[in-house]
Scaffold this motif. Structure first.
Motif, PDB file in Angstrom:
ATOM      1  N   MET A   1       0.836  -1.313   0.177  1.00 39.88           N
ATOM      2  CA  MET A   1      -0.120  -0.178   0.183  1.00 39.88           C
ATOM      3  C   MET A   1       0.730   1.248   0.001  1.00 39.88           C
ATOM      4  N   LEU A   2       0.517   2.119  -0.780  1.00 38.02           N
ATOM      5  CA  LEU A   2       1.123   3.282  -0.731  1.00 38.02           C
ATOM      6  C   LEU A   2       0.575   4.444   0.060  1.00 38.02           C
ATOM      7  N   ILE A   3       1.354   5.498   0.484  1.00 37.20           N
ATOM      8  CA  ILE A   3       0.901   6.635   1.168  1.00 37.20           C
ATOM      9  C   ILE A   3       1.364   7.917   0.477  1.00 37.20           C
ATOM     10  N   THR A   4       0.431   8.752   0.176  1.00 40.52           N
ATOM     11  CA  THR A   4       1.101   9.979  -0.469  1.00 40.52           C
ATOM     12  C   THR A   4       0.794  11.013   0.644  1.00 40.52           C
ATOM     13  N   PHE A   5       1.828  12.062   0.836  1.00 40.38           N
ATOM     14  CA  PHE A   5       1.721  13.092   1.668  1.00 40.38           C
ATOM     15  C   PHE A   5       1.677  14.293   0.880  1.00 40.38           C
ATOM     16  N   LYS A   6       0.906  15.334   1.157  1.00 41.97           N
ATOM     17  CA  LYS A   6       0.707  16.615   0.445  1.00 41.97           C
ATOM     18  C   LYS A   6       0.648  17.741   1.335  1.00 41.97           C
ATOM     19  N   SER A   7       1.316  18.651   0.660  1.00 37.93           N
ATOM     20  CA  SER A   7       1.398  19.946   0.995  1.00 37.93           C
ATOM     21  C   SER A   7       1.693  21.112   0.045  1.00 37.93           C
ATOM     22  N   GLN A   8       1.164  22.229   0.360  1.00 33.53           N
ATOM     23  CA  GLN A   8       1.040  23.367  -0.521  1.00 33.53           C
ATOM     24  C   GLN A   8       2.424  23.909  -0.912  1.00 33.53           C
ATOM     25  N   SER A   9       3.337  23.489   0.158  1.00 30.51           N
ATOM     26  CA  SER A   9       4.653  24.216   0.280  1.00 30.51           C
ATOM     27  C   SER A   9       5.708  23.155  -0.492  1.00 30.51           C
ATOM     28  N   PHE A  10       5.208  21.843  -1.083  1.00 31.21           N
ATOM     29  CA  PHE A  10       6.366  20.733  -1.430  1.00 31.21           C
ATOM     30  C   PHE A  10       5.465  20.041  -2.557  1.00 31.21           C
ATOM     31  N   SER A  11       6.287  19.220  -3.456  1.00 33.02           N
ATOM     32  CA  SER A  11       5.710  18.313  -4.365  1.00 33.02           C
ATOM     33  C   SER A  11       5.303  17.147  -3.357  1.00 33.02           C
ATOM     34  N   ASP A  12       4.179  16.354  -3.910  1.00 32.92           N
ATOM     35  CA  ASP A  12       3.650  15.127  -3.151  1.00 32.92           C
ATOM     36  C   ASP A  12       4.930  14.308  -3.164  1.00 32.92           C
ATOM     37  N   VAL A  13       4.829  13.534  -1.951  1.00 30.23           N
ATOM     38  CA  VAL A  13       5.778  12.384  -1.646  1.00 30.23           C
ATOM     39  C   VAL A  13       5.077  11.159  -1.426  1.00 30.23           C
ATOM     40  N   THR A  14       5.391  10.341  -2.315  1.00 33.25           N
ATOM     41  CA  THR A  14       4.806   8.954  -2.354  1.00 33.25           C
ATOM     42  C   THR A  14       5.578   7.820  -1.537  1.00 33.25           C
ATOM     43  N   MET A  15       5.347   7.086  -0.605  1.00 38.74           N
ATOM     44  CA  MET A  15       6.133   6.112   0.152  1.00 38.74           C
ATOM     45  C   MET A  15       5.305   4.988   0.253  1.00 38.74           C
ATOM     46  N   TYR A  16       5.866   3.735   0.387  1.00 39.12           N
ATOM     47  CA  TYR A  16       5.316   2.565   0.689  1.00 39.12           C
ATOM     48  C   TYR A  16       5.028   2.749   2.186  1.00 39.12           C
ATOM     49  N   GLN A  17       3.632   1.975   2.571  1.00 37.41           N
ATOM     50  CA  GLN A  17       3.353   2.021   3.982  1.00 37.41           C
ATOM     51  C   GLN A  17       4.339   1.702   4.965  1.00 37.41           C
ATOM     52  N   GLU A  18       4.947   0.507   4.522  1.00 39.72           N
ATOM     53  CA  GLU A  18       5.915  -0.121   5.513  1.00 39.72           C
ATOM     54  C   GLU A  18       7.102   0.734   5.768  1.00 39.72           C
ATOM     55  N   HIS A  19       7.450   1.551   4.835  1.00 37.92           N
ATOM     56  CA  HIS A  19       8.288   2.376   4.998  1.00 37.92           C
ATOM     57  C   HIS A  19       7.977   3.882   5.759  1.00 37.92           C
ATOM     58  N   ALA A  20       7.011   4.376   5.571  1.00 39.40           N
ATOM     59  CA  ALA A  20       6.234   5.534   5.937  1.00 39.40           C
ATOM     60  C   ALA A  20       5.954   5.109   7.495  1.00 39.40           C
ATOM     61  N   GLN A  21       5.874   3.855   7.907  1.00 40.41           N
ATOM     62  CA  GLN A  21       5.160   3.596   8.936  1.00 40.41           C
ATOM     63  C   GLN A  21       6.242   3.992  10.273  1.00 40.41           C
ATOM     64  N   ARG A  22       7.495   3.864  10.012  1.00 41.70           N
ATOM     65  CA  ARG A  22       8.455   4.193  11.050  1.00 41.70           C
ATOM     66  C   ARG A  22       8.601   5.490  11.250  1.00 41.70           C
ATOM     67  N   ILE A  23       8.395   6.369  10.229  1.00 42.99           N
ATOM     68  CA  ILE A  23       8.295   7.854  10.217  1.00 42.99           C
ATOM     69  C   ILE A  23       7.110   8.408  11.005  1.00 42.99           C
ATOM     70  N   LEU A  24       6.235   7.836  10.731  1.00 47.93           N
ATOM     71  CA  LEU A  24       4.691   8.098  11.323  1.00 47.93           C
ATOM     72  C   LEU A  24       4.769   7.766  12.941  1.00 47.93           C
ATOM     73  N   ASP A  25       5.350   6.598  13.100  1.00 41.36           N
ATOM     74  CA  ASP A  25       5.483   6.342  14.600  1.00 41.36           C
ATOM     75  C   ASP A  25       6.223   7.163  15.230  1.00 41.36           C
ATOM     76  N   VAL A  26       7.194   7.734  14.764  1.00 42.09           N
ATOM     77  CA  VAL A  26       8.421   8.695  15.467  1.00 42.09           C
ATOM     78  C   VAL A  26       7.636   9.835  15.485  1.00 42.09           C
ATOM     79  N   LEU A  27       6.673  10.267  14.886  1.00 40.73           N
ATOM     80  CA  LEU A  27       5.881  11.445  14.950  1.00 40.73           C
ATOM     81  C   LEU A  27       4.563  11.148  15.562  1.00 40.73           C
ATOM     82  N   ASN A  28       4.434  10.034  15.969  1.00 40.39           N
ATOM     83  CA  ASN A  28       3.251   9.732  16.948  1.00 40.39           C
ATOM     84  C   ASN A  28       1.850   9.874  16.111  1.00 40.39           C
TER      85      ASN A  28
END
Length: 116
Positions: A1-28
């Motif tokens: 599964m893919l996760i796409t992060f969106k912001s008006q300040s930057f281009s979209d960033v798409t990551m595999y969920q398994e890779h984004a999970q660690r980042i999101l865990d760090v950020l709670n």
């Protein structure tokens, strides 16, 4: 599964969920959907930079979190450790695009959203 992060300040960033999970865990944050507000971005940058530093200081732990460079690649029995190390993509490399997005969101006063 893919996760796409969106912001008006930057281009979209798409990551595999398994890779984004660690980042999101760090950020709670929840991996399904969420927001990092502009007010949270500065603290999120600090937390992610700390985790990147730790992953560089302890590469053996980093390798345990994501020990494959491609989801469909199975190493051959005779494949050398050197080759496997060369193909390893560490946490710092995987986190870099989102870290840059966080910095841009912080500096631009924008939020980051995903799953919406």
């Amino acid at each position: 599964m893919l996760i796409t992060f969106k912001s008006q300040s930057f281009s979209d960033v798409t990551m595999y969920q398994e890779h984004a999970q660690r980042i999101l865990d760090v950020l709670n944050k929840n991996h399904t959907r969420g927001v990092i507000t502009a007010a949270e971005a500065a603290h999120a940058v600090q937390l992610l930079e700390q985790e990147i530093t730790l992953s560089k200081l302890h590469p053996e732990v980093d390798a345990g979190h994501a020990n494959h460079s491609h989801p469909h690649h199975l190493p051959e029995e005779d494949e050398s450790t050197e080759m496997a190390d060369k193909n390893h993509i560490g946490f710092a490399q995987r986190a870099f695009p989102l870290l840059e997005m966080l910095r841009a969101a912080r500096d631009g006063g924008d939020s980051i959203v995903w799953g919406v």
